[in-house]
Design a protein around this motif. Sequence first.
Motif, PDB file in Angstrom:
ATOM      1  N   ALA A  56       0.823  -1.221   0.000  1.00 20.13           N
ATOM      2  CA  ALA A  56       0.000   0.000   0.000  1.00 20.13           C
ATOM      3  C   ALA A  56       0.851   1.263   0.000  1.00 20.13           C
ATOM      4  N   ASP A  57       1.922   1.294   0.795  1.00 19.60           N
ATOM      5  CA  ASP A  57       2.725   2.516   0.894  1.00 19.60           C
ATOM      6  C   ASP A  57       3.310   2.929  -0.441  1.00 19.60           C
ATOM      7  N   LYS A  58       3.685   1.953  -1.267  1.00 21.47           N
ATOM      8  CA  LYS A  58       4.261   2.286  -2.573  1.00 21.47           C
ATOM      9  C   LYS A  58       3.244   2.977  -3.472  1.00 21.47           C
ATOM     10  N   PHE A  59       1.981   2.614  -3.307  1.00 19.68           N
ATOM     11  CA  PHE A  59       0.939   3.167  -4.168  1.00 19.68           C
ATOM     12  C   PHE A  59       0.355   4.475  -3.627  1.00 19.68           C
ATOM     13  N   GLN A  60       0.844   4.946  -2.468  1.00 18.60           N
ATOM     14  CA  GLN A  60       0.254   6.130  -1.853  1.00 18.60           C
ATOM     15  C   GLN A  60       1.214   7.295  -1.706  1.00 18.60           C
ATOM     16  N   VAL A  61       2.430   7.155  -2.251  1.00 16.67           N
ATOM     17  CA  VAL A  61       3.408   8.240  -2.105  1.00 16.67           C
ATOM     18  C   VAL A  61       3.138   9.374  -3.083  1.00 16.67           C
ATOM     19  N   ASP A  62       2.373   9.099  -4.113  1.00 14.00           N
ATOM     20  CA  ASP A  62       2.070  10.095  -5.143  1.00 14.00           C
ATOM     21  C   ASP A  62       0.565  10.098  -5.378  1.00 14.00           C
ATOM     22  N   SER A  63      -0.011  11.289  -5.490  1.00 14.06           N
ATOM     23  CA  SER A  63      -1.460  11.409  -5.622  1.00 14.06           C
ATOM     24  C   SER A  63      -1.970  10.739  -6.893  1.00 14.06           C
ATOM     25  N   GLU A  64      -1.249  10.889  -8.002  1.00 11.46           N
ATOM     26  CA  GLU A  64      -1.687  10.294  -9.263  1.00 11.46           C
ATOM     27  C   GLU A  64      -1.661   8.766  -9.183  1.00 11.46           C
ATOM     28  N   VAL A  65      -0.632   8.235  -8.515  1.00  8.93           N
ATOM     29  CA  VAL A  65      -0.543   6.788  -8.334  1.00  8.93           C
ATOM     30  C   VAL A  65      -1.666   6.315  -7.419  1.00  8.93           C
ATOM     31  N   ALA A  66      -1.942   7.086  -6.374  1.00  7.32           N
ATOM     32  CA  ALA A  66      -3.002   6.717  -5.435  1.00  7.32           C
ATOM     33  C   ALA A  66      -4.355   6.650  -6.129  1.00  7.32           C
ATOM     34  N   VAL A  67      -4.602   7.560  -7.073  1.00  8.88           N
ATOM     35  CA  VAL A  67      -5.863   7.527  -7.819  1.00  8.88           C
ATOM     36  C   VAL A  67      -5.980   6.214  -8.577  1.00  8.88           C
ATOM     37  N   SER A  68      -4.905   5.823  -9.255  1.00 10.65           N
ATOM     38  CA  SER A  68      -4.910   4.553  -9.978  1.00 10.65           C
ATOM     39  C   SER A  68      -5.094   3.386  -9.023  1.00 10.65           C
ATOM     40  N   TYR A  69      -4.482   3.468  -7.859  1.00 12.62           N
ATOM     41  CA  TYR A  69      -4.586   2.424  -6.835  1.00 12.62           C
ATOM     42  C   TYR A  69      -6.037   2.233  -6.397  1.00 12.62           C
ATOM     43  N   PHE A  70      -6.725   3.315  -6.099  1.00 15.18           N
ATOM     44  CA  PHE A  70      -8.111   3.196  -5.639  1.00 15.18           C
ATOM     45  C   PHE A  70      -9.053   2.803  -6.777  1.00 15.18           C
ATOM     46  N   ASN A  71      -8.750   3.230  -8.005  1.00 16.99           N
ATOM     47  CA  ASN A  71      -9.542   2.765  -9.143  1.00 16.99           C
ATOM     48  C   ASN A  71      -9.385   1.259  -9.327  1.00 16.99           C
ATOM     49  N   ALA A  72      -8.153   0.773  -9.154  1.00 21.44           N
ATOM     50  CA  ALA A  72      -7.905  -0.668  -9.257  1.00 21.44           C
ATOM     51  C   ALA A  72      -8.585  -1.413  -8.121  1.00 21.44           C
ATOM     52  N   LEU A  73      -8.521  -0.848  -6.931  1.00 16.49           N
ATOM     53  CA  LEU A  73      -9.155  -1.465  -5.770  1.00 16.49           C
ATOM     54  C   LEU A  73     -10.667  -1.587  -5.959  1.00 16.49           C
ATOM     55  N   ARG A 103      -1.642   5.842   6.357  1.00 15.59           N
ATOM     56  CA  ARG A 103      -0.806   6.927   5.847  1.00 15.59           C
ATOM     57  C   ARG A 103      -1.688   8.100   5.429  1.00 15.59           C
ATOM     58  N   PRO A 104      -1.353   9.333   5.805  1.00 15.74           N
ATOM     59  CA  PRO A 104      -2.158  10.489   5.394  1.00 15.74           C
ATOM     60  C   PRO A 104      -2.195  10.626   3.877  1.00 15.74           C
ATOM     61  N   LEU A 105      -3.378  10.816   3.343  1.00 22.16           N
ATOM     62  CA  LEU A 105      -3.558  10.982   1.907  1.00 22.16           C
ATOM     63  C   LEU A 105      -3.848  12.441   1.580  1.00 22.16           C
ATOM     64  N   ASP A 106      -3.579  12.823   0.351  1.00 24.34           N
ATOM     65  CA  ASP A 106      -3.782  14.207  -0.072  1.00 24.34           C
ATOM     66  C   ASP A 106      -5.228  14.391  -0.544  1.00 24.34           C
ATOM     67  N   PHE A 107      -6.116  14.632   0.393  1.00 25.34           N
ATOM     68  CA  PHE A 107      -7.527  14.796   0.054  1.00 25.34           C
ATOM     69  C   PHE A 107      -7.842  16.196  -0.480  1.00 25.34           C
ATOM     70  N   SER A 108      -6.804  16.985  -0.724  1.00 24.62           N
ATOM     71  CA  SER A 108      -7.048  18.254  -1.423  1.00 24.62           C
ATOM     72  C   SER A 108      -7.115  18.030  -2.936  1.00 24.62           C
ATOM     73  N   ASP A 109      -6.739  16.826  -3.371  1.00 26.67           N
ATOM     74  CA  ASP A 109      -6.787  16.474  -4.792  1.00 26.67           C
ATOM     75  C   ASP A 109      -8.176  15.925  -5.120  1.00 26.67           C
ATOM     76  N   PRO A 110      -8.964  16.651  -5.935  1.00 29.17           N
ATOM     77  CA  PRO A 110     -10.331  16.195  -6.247  1.00 29.17           C
ATOM     78  C   PRO A 110     -10.365  14.809  -6.895  1.00 29.17           C
ATOM     79  N   ALA A 111      -9.362  14.480  -7.729  1.00 31.07           N
ATOM     80  CA  ALA A 111      -9.339  13.169  -8.394  1.00 31.07           C
ATOM     81  C   ALA A 111      -9.163  12.054  -7.367  1.00 31.07           C
ATOM     82  N   LEU A 112      -8.318  12.290  -6.360  1.00 27.37           N
ATOM     83  CA  LEU A 112      -8.128  11.282  -5.321  1.00 27.37           C
ATOM     84  C   LEU A 112      -9.391  11.128  -4.483  1.00 27.37           C
ATOM     85  N   VAL A 113     -10.021  12.255  -4.142  1.00 33.22           N
ATOM     86  CA  VAL A 113     -11.264  12.209  -3.368  1.00 33.22           C
ATOM     87  C   VAL A 113     -12.317  11.386  -4.103  1.00 33.22           C
ATOM     88  N   ASP A 114     -12.445  11.626  -5.401  1.00 32.46           N
ATOM     89  CA  ASP A 114     -13.437  10.904  -6.199  1.00 32.46           C
ATOM     90  C   ASP A 114     -13.125   9.410  -6.247  1.00 32.46           C
TER      91      ASP A 114
END
Length: 365
Positions: free
Chosen positions: A228-245, A263-274
């Motif tokens: 999980a940590d590898k997929f959450q260090v970058d907001s763009e990667v995290a978006v792909s991670y949650f889409n895959a999940l 791990r704290p996530l960047d919830f200021s990013d609308p794409a990640l929030v979605d």
Amino acid sequence: MQKIQQMKTPILLTIMQAVLIGTGLSASAANLDLSPWISSGQGTAGDSYELQQNPMAGPQSTRADNLFTSMEVRHEGEIRVSDDDRSIRSISPGGYLKIGYRTFGNNRELLINSDRAGNLSYEFHEGRKEIPFEPEGRKWLESVLLDVVRSSGIDAEGRTARFYTQQGMDGFIGEISRINSNSVQAKYFNVLLSEHELDKHELIKTADAISRNMSSASARGKLFREHADKFQVDSEVAVSYFNALSRISSSSEKGRVYRNIERPLDFSDPALVDAYFSGIDGISSDSESGSVLRHTIAYQSLPNKAMVVMLESVSRLSSNSEAGRVLRSLGEIDLTDPEIMAAYFQAVDHLNSSSEAGSVLRNLL
């Protein structure tokens, strides 16, 4: 009649394979791709296929069966295969590899032993008769080894490094798509994520490949939790991670992955929030969804826009008790923000239980 038609092609292929093996020719020599019928598990109606793997330390075994063909692989020690997947490069001292094929009574078995110095010896049998490994045994090994490594996970470390370094992510994913065992696929993905430094574009491809190539929800969930940590260090990667999940169908498995995130996530990013809350909305179990939402409240700092989306997810819960528990877990909430206030009272209004609604509002005071 329909069942006979469905079985016609696999039976024909298996008969042809038996004839080829019986005459000493490899499947590849006849330009036939018989790997689905030997070890990959790709069958059609009428096949009886079973793959058994023991991933524990020490001796390991893989077995694959269809209607007419049986393959069994037993091995111990660290085994390395050649770059063309046609021969054994090395086996750690004291290890061994045993490959057995049985087709229409035509049994072939190869045992490769490694002595204390790592020197390899070969014993090749056709039925009960031992025959010289050179040249017939070597030809046979060359024809079956690729199926063996794809079915058993042998040398996953070396093969992952080879495909990734020589052909990049596309080459690695291409090879993964030819492996049908979820446990073997997971072994390759674990090696890739643990032993290689992937850039963000490669991590995005990896998350997508895990979700699309693997059929087991538990195997995918375990990979997503362990890395999980590898997929959450970058907001763009995290978006792909949650889409895959979100493509995991199991509510409980999805819930376990979400609750593993601290791990704290960047919830200021609308794409990640979605992506994050869309995944939660896709969980069919209200108890799992509610648990994940409470976990989010406990471990994440949600800016106002993200808080509104979270409250909208609460409104989608059909269980009054789960929705009430989430709303009561909010603690202090900024009701001076018009959007938050509207979303909050919409969630309260969504409660069909007056006792739950009363409990939530009293908790607000």
